[in-house]
Design a protein around this motif. Structure first.
Motif, PDB file in Angstrom:
ATOM      1  N   ALA A  36      20.160 -19.276 -17.330  1.00 56.85           N
ATOM      2  CA  ALA A  36      21.032 -18.146 -16.990  1.00 56.85           C
ATOM      3  C   ALA A  36      21.930 -18.435 -15.780  1.00 56.85           C
ATOM      4  O   ALA A  36      22.892 -17.714 -15.538  1.00 56.85           O
ATOM      5  N   PHE A  37      21.660 -19.499 -15.026  1.00 62.67           N
ATOM      6  CA  PHE A  37      22.434 -19.807 -13.828  1.00 62.67           C
ATOM      7  C   PHE A  37      23.536 -20.801 -14.160  1.00 62.67           C
ATOM      8  O   PHE A  37      23.294 -21.818 -14.785  1.00 62.67           O
ATOM      9  N   GLN A  38      24.761 -20.493 -13.722  1.00 65.54           N
ATOM     10  CA  GLN A  38      25.931 -21.324 -13.990  1.00 65.54           C
ATOM     11  C   GLN A  38      26.513 -21.823 -12.668  1.00 65.54           C
ATOM     12  O   GLN A  38      27.367 -21.170 -12.076  1.00 65.54           O
TER      13      GLN A  38
END
Length: 137
Positions: free
Chosen positions: A120-122
């Motif tokens: 979920a982390f970009q």
């Protein structure tokens, strides 16, 4: 850095090579360590702070410099490699902050270790700073 080379470097990044931009680029290329806005203000004491800040921001937006956040409390700017795209993680590298002289050095040949973040982390930017004493101290 020769004026022709500095002009070419700015033009290759789609930056209009004004006199102040060329002076700042030449100053950065002569430094062994990254510089802060305060360093530039001290060196270019007859120049306007806003002009120097805008020059750094323009350079950053076009991949000429990158920001470094170290323990000094001041944002510092290091000159990017000529082929830098400032993309994460490809062009991210290690920095060293000397607690004695408060200089920050770029080690462009030392990549930031690959960190596998949850899906979920970009990430878009990474800052890796090692703190200690430099060889001159």
């Amino acid at each position: 850095m020769e004026t022709d080379t500095a002009e070419q470097r700015l033009e290759s990044r789609r930056i209009q090579p004004t006199a102040m931009r060329l002076r700042v680029l030449n100053y950065l290329s002569e430094r062994k360590a990254a510089v802060s806005l305060a360093d530039l203000e001290q060196h270019f004491s007859n120049s306007d702070r806003t002009t120097l800040y805008r020059t750094l921001k323009t350079f950053q937006e076009h991949g000429v410099v990158h920001q470094i956040y170290d323990e000094s409390g001041s944002t510092k700017y290091g000159l990017c490699a000529e082929n830098c795209t400032c993309s994460y993680p490809d062009d991210m590298h290690a920095h060293f902050y000397c607690t004695s002289c408060e200089n920050t050095f770029c080690f462009q040949n030392l990549s930031i270790p690959n960190i596998n973040l949850p899906d979920a982390f970009q990430p878009s930017y990474g800052n890796f700073v090692i703190t200690g004493r430099c060889p001159d101290c």
